[in-house]
Design an enzyme around this catalytic site. Structure first.
Site, PDB file in Angstrom:
ATOM      1  N   ARG A  98      -5.125  33.524  50.517  1.00 12.44           N
ATOM      2  CA  ARG A  98      -5.120  33.909  49.117  1.00 12.44           C
ATOM      3  C   ARG A  98      -3.661  33.888  48.650  1.00 12.44           C
ATOM      4  O   ARG A  98      -2.805  34.543  49.245  1.00 12.44           O
ATOM      5  CB  ARG A  98      -5.681  35.321  48.980  1.00 12.44           C
ATOM      6  CG  ARG A  98      -5.788  35.783  47.561  1.00 12.44           C
ATOM      7  CD  ARG A  98      -4.972  37.003  47.323  1.00 12.44           C
ATOM      8  NE  ARG A  98      -5.185  37.489  45.971  1.00 12.44           N
ATOM      9  CZ  ARG A  98      -5.125  38.755  45.625  1.00 12.44           C
ATOM     10  NH1 ARG A  98      -4.877  39.673  46.518  1.00 12.44           N
ATOM     11  NH2 ARG A  98      -5.300  39.100  44.383  1.00 12.44           N
ATOM     12  N   ASP A 156      -5.059  32.736  42.780  1.00 14.74           N
ATOM     13  CA  ASP A 156      -5.702  33.626  41.803  1.00 14.74           C
ATOM     14  C   ASP A 156      -5.622  33.067  40.389  1.00 14.74           C
ATOM     15  O   ASP A 156      -6.422  33.411  39.520  1.00 14.74           O
ATOM     16  CB  ASP A 156      -4.985  34.989  41.779  1.00 14.74           C
ATOM     17  CG  ASP A 156      -5.440  35.886  42.908  1.00 14.74           C
ATOM     18  OD1 ASP A 156      -5.909  35.347  43.921  1.00 14.74           O
ATOM     19  OD2 ASP A 156      -5.313  37.109  42.768  1.00 14.74           O
ATOM     20  N   HIS A 216     -14.035  41.880  36.132  1.00 18.36           N
ATOM     21  CA  HIS A 216     -13.714  42.248  37.515  1.00 18.36           C
ATOM     22  C   HIS A 216     -13.048  43.621  37.458  1.00 18.36           C
ATOM     23  O   HIS A 216     -11.927  43.764  36.979  1.00 18.36           O
ATOM     24  CB  HIS A 216     -12.759  41.218  38.143  1.00 18.36           C
ATOM     25  CG  HIS A 216     -12.335  41.606  39.523  1.00 18.36           C
ATOM     26  ND1 HIS A 216     -12.790  40.970  40.658  1.00 18.36           N
ATOM     27  CD2 HIS A 216     -11.530  42.591  39.959  1.00 18.36           C
ATOM     28  CE1 HIS A 216     -12.277  41.558  41.719  1.00 18.36           C
ATOM     29  NE2 HIS A 216     -11.492  42.542  41.327  1.00 18.36           N
ATOM     30  N   ASN A 219      -9.460  48.041  41.823  1.00 19.03           N
ATOM     31  CA  ASN A 219      -8.188  48.736  41.576  1.00 19.03           C
ATOM     32  C   ASN A 219      -7.390  47.992  40.517  1.00 19.03           C
ATOM     33  O   ASN A 219      -6.794  48.576  39.641  1.00 19.03           O
ATOM     34  CB  ASN A 219      -7.398  48.864  42.869  1.00 19.03           C
ATOM     35  CG  ASN A 219      -7.947  49.990  43.725  1.00 19.03           C
ATOM     36  OD1 ASN A 219      -8.232  51.069  43.224  1.00 19.03           O
ATOM     37  ND2 ASN A 219      -8.119  49.728  45.010  1.00 19.03           N
ATOM     38  N   MET A 292     -11.721  55.466  41.102  1.00 15.92           N
ATOM     39  CA  MET A 292     -12.775  55.746  40.126  1.00 15.92           C
ATOM     40  C   MET A 292     -13.883  56.630  40.694  1.00 15.92           C
ATOM     41  O   MET A 292     -14.405  57.510  40.017  1.00 15.92           O
ATOM     42  CB  MET A 292     -13.361  54.422  39.605  1.00 15.92           C
ATOM     43  CG  MET A 292     -14.413  54.591  38.561  1.00 15.92           C
ATOM     44  SD  MET A 292     -13.824  55.484  37.092  1.00 15.92           S
ATOM     45  CE  MET A 292     -13.310  54.138  36.043  1.00 15.92           C
ATOM     46  N   GLY A 340     -15.141  46.557  42.912  1.00 15.06           N
ATOM     47  CA  GLY A 340     -15.675  47.808  43.466  1.00 15.06           C
ATOM     48  C   GLY A 340     -16.337  48.689  42.425  1.00 15.06           C
ATOM     49  O   GLY A 340     -17.406  49.248  42.656  1.00 15.06           O
ATOM     50  N   GLU A 343     -19.408  46.620  40.576  1.00 14.87           N
ATOM     51  CA  GLU A 343     -20.600  46.418  41.405  1.00 14.87           C
ATOM     52  C   GLU A 343     -21.331  47.717  41.685  1.00 14.87           C
ATOM     53  O   GLU A 343     -22.538  47.724  41.898  1.00 14.87           O
ATOM     54  CB  GLU A 343     -20.200  45.798  42.757  1.00 14.87           C
ATOM     55  CG  GLU A 343     -19.821  44.342  42.667  1.00 14.87           C
ATOM     56  CD  GLU A 343     -19.106  43.861  43.916  1.00 14.87           C
ATOM     57  OE1 GLU A 343     -19.391  44.391  45.009  1.00 14.87           O
ATOM     58  OE2 GLU A 343     -18.256  42.970  43.792  1.00 14.87           O
ATOM     59  N   ASN A 344     -20.583  48.826  41.715  1.00 17.58           N
ATOM     60  CA  ASN A 344     -21.157  50.045  42.281  1.00 17.58           C
ATOM     61  C   ASN A 344     -21.417  51.191  41.328  1.00 17.58           C
ATOM     62  O   ASN A 344     -22.031  52.174  41.706  1.00 17.58           O
ATOM     63  CB  ASN A 344     -20.234  50.572  43.393  1.00 17.58           C
ATOM     64  CG  ASN A 344     -20.148  49.606  44.545  1.00 17.58           C
ATOM     65  OD1 ASN A 344     -21.169  49.162  45.047  1.00 17.58           O
ATOM     66  ND2 ASN A 344     -18.940  49.259  44.954  1.00 17.58           N
TER      67      ASN A 344
HETATM   68  P1  ADP Z   1      -9.403  46.180  45.084  1.00 17.63           P
HETATM   69  O1  ADP Z   1      -9.035  45.786  43.681  1.00 17.63           O
HETATM   70  O2  ADP Z   1      -8.336  46.963  45.782  1.00 17.63           O
HETATM   71  O3  ADP Z   1     -10.038  45.088  45.912  1.00 17.63           O
HETATM   72  P2  ADP Z   1     -12.122  47.227  44.913  1.00 17.63           P
HETATM   73  O4  ADP Z   1     -12.681  46.036  44.213  1.00 17.63           O
HETATM   74  O5  ADP Z   1     -12.576  47.539  46.300  1.00 17.63           O
HETATM   75  O6  ADP Z   1     -10.533  47.291  44.867  1.00 17.63           O
HETATM   76  O7  ADP Z   1     -12.452  48.496  43.974  1.00 17.63           O
HETATM   77  C1  ADP Z   1     -11.958  49.766  44.276  1.00 17.63           C
HETATM   78  C2  ADP Z   1     -12.442  50.717  43.192  1.00 17.63           C
HETATM   79  O8  ADP Z   1     -13.873  50.722  43.198  1.00 17.63           O
HETATM   80  C3  ADP Z   1     -11.985  52.152  43.408  1.00 17.63           C
HETATM   81  O9  ADP Z   1     -11.588  52.723  42.185  1.00 17.63           O
HETATM   82  C4  ADP Z   1     -13.257  52.819  43.903  1.00 17.63           C
HETATM   83  O10 ADP Z   1     -13.304  54.201  43.630  1.00 17.63           O
HETATM   84  C5  ADP Z   1     -14.292  52.075  43.107  1.00 17.63           C
HETATM   85  N1  ADP Z   1     -15.635  52.268  43.642  1.00 17.63           N
HETATM   86  C6  ADP Z   1     -16.148  51.878  44.824  1.00 17.63           C
HETATM   87  N2  ADP Z   1     -17.421  52.330  44.960  1.00 17.63           N
HETATM   88  C7  ADP Z   1     -17.699  53.021  43.820  1.00 17.63           C
HETATM   89  C8  ADP Z   1     -18.840  53.751  43.333  1.00 17.63           C
HETATM   90  N3  ADP Z   1     -19.962  53.863  44.057  1.00 17.63           N
HETATM   91  N4  ADP Z   1     -18.755  54.319  42.126  1.00 17.63           N
HETATM   92  C9  ADP Z   1     -17.646  54.242  41.364  1.00 17.63           C
HETATM   93  N5  ADP Z   1     -16.537  53.583  41.767  1.00 17.63           N
HETATM   94  C10 ADP Z   1     -16.569  52.984  42.970  1.00 17.63           C
END
Ligand code: ADP
Length: 373
Positions: A98, A156, A216, A219, A292, A340, A343-344
């Site tokens: 990357r 990127d 996207h 973080n 988050m 993160g 998706e979640n």
């Molecule tokens: P990076 O940009 O470092 O790759 P990610 O894509 O893994 O980061 O995203 C990290 C973020 O996703 C953090 O703020 C984390 O709290 C949040 N996150 C992960 N799971 C959940 C969830 N179930 N609910 C809310 N936020 C989440």
């Protein structure tokens, strides 16, 4: 074939080992054989390595530099005890890196050769926080695995090379663009590109018809307007600081603030830039955390005012960008979430699209609830 994917950061190396070939990729059946992180390179590093289906192995050991980190990863992959199902390093067929910034030169992924390395050296001043480490990782993998193993650089920025001039130029004196390549580049391109592709596969829509807004939200966070399968606008700019509210980055601000804050706080412009990158965003507003999930828990369990405020500002900024991109695209068929948070978190997805029903955007509450991390 087995591809080792490396993501070299300033003090960390993340990796995955993926079994893939064109057929597996077409069926979306790539297999992850191993993953891991070497954290705190340059000191007593924390190694977290995990073969598929096995518990993670954690250990601390001194890791001097990125080359040593790559060596640690390869030594573990090749060891009998790792549980990684390959018969030694000979079975690593290629390495994918990357690379954060491809400048204007790199418009797609490339196989690394001497000319590519020369052009990569040329991008270093555009992304001094990222590209030097990415490059170091390429040299390290080359030295350790030998020149016979092909290495690819994946940028990127590349997906955003289709941005039209009116989207990528800042309204500042044009010679600054010509002299110093000051323009918007956009980042997170591999992610926006991938989710646009998945949207196309899931809906059976031809590429030329794909007109969506992708978010996207990790973080780092960015939005992208996609028309005809191409990126036509995106929220990150010359650096990944512009655009949405992020974990520790401010996103859009009035540039005059840099000088003002510097004067008021007795800081340099570089100090203020550091604040905007590392102490702002969700962390800056809440005063609690950049994370988050933790913020949502804090808002839920203790009704913390600033945690709630940080979440509201995060959602509001994202919603504004969706609105802007609907205008840029002349409407869209979908908003696609990834990262993160995207998706979640049903709560954040709902917070962002709430109030966008006027343009026909509907969130199915049941499906939204089901997509939880
Ligand atoms: P990076 O940009 O470092 O790759 P990610 O894509 O893994 O980061 O995203 C990290 C973020 O996703 C953090 O703020 C984390 O709290 C949040 N996150 C992960 N799971 C959940 C969830 N179930 N609910 C809310 N936020 C989440």
């Amino acid at each position: 074939m087995n591809v080792l994917v490396l993501n070299n950061g300033s003090s960390s190396l993340k990796f995955q080992l993926i079994r893939t070939d064109p057929d597996l990729a077409a069926r979306d059946a790539d297999e992850r054989l191993a993953r891991g992180v070497v954290d705190r390179i340059g000191g007593q590093a924390l190694l977290t390595f995990q073969a598929a289906g096995r518990p993670a192995r954690r250990e601390t050991t001194p890791v001097r530099d990125h080359r040593t980190a790559v060596e640690e990863v390869l030594r573990w992959i090749a060891s009998e005890t790792s549980g990684v199902p390959i018969g030694g390093l000979r079975e690593i067929d290629a390495v994918g890196h990357r690379v954060v910034h491809g400048g204007e030169y790199f418009r797609r992924s490339v196989l690394v050769d001497d000319e590519v390395l020369r052009n990569l050296e040329d991008t270093l001043d555009l992304a001094p926080l990222h590209n030097p480490h990415n490059l170091r990782g390429i040299y390290a993998a080359r030295e350790v695995l030998g020149p016979g193993v092909p290495q690819a650089a994946v940028f990127d920025t590349a997906f955003h090379h289709t941005l039209p001039e009116h989207a990528y130029l800042y309204a500042i004196p044009y010679p600054l663009y010509r002299r110093h390549r000051v323009r918007r580049y956009g980042f997170h391109g591999t992610s926006h590109r991938y989710v646009a592709y998945r949207y196309r596969v899931l809906t059976g829509m031809p590429r030329e018809k794909v007109r969506i807004v992708t978010l996207h939200l990790g973080n780092g966070a960015s939005a992208c307007a996609i028309a005809g399968g191409n990126s036509v606008d995106t929220s990150m700019g010359f650096t990944p600081l512009e655009g949405l509210v992020m974990g520790t980055r401010s996103g859009d601000i009035d540039p005059a603030l840099v000088d003002y804050i510097a004067a008021k706080e007795g800081l340099t412009a570089a100090d203020v830039e550091l604040i905007l990158n590392k102490q702002s965003g969700l962390l800056g507003i809440s005063g609690l955390t950049h994370d988050m999930r933790d913020l949502l828990a804090e808002a839920r369990e203790h009704d913390d005012r600033r945690a709630r405020l940080a979440i509201d500002i995060f959602c509001y900024r994202a919603r504004k960008y969706i609105g802007a991109y609907l205008a840029a695209l002349g409407g869209a068929d979908a908003v696609v979430f990834t990262g993160g948070i995207g998706e979640n978190s049903p709560e954040i997805r709902e917070g962002i699209v709430d109030g966008l029903q006027w343009f026909g955007l509907e969130l199915d509450p049941e499906s939204n609830r089901q997509m939880v991390g």
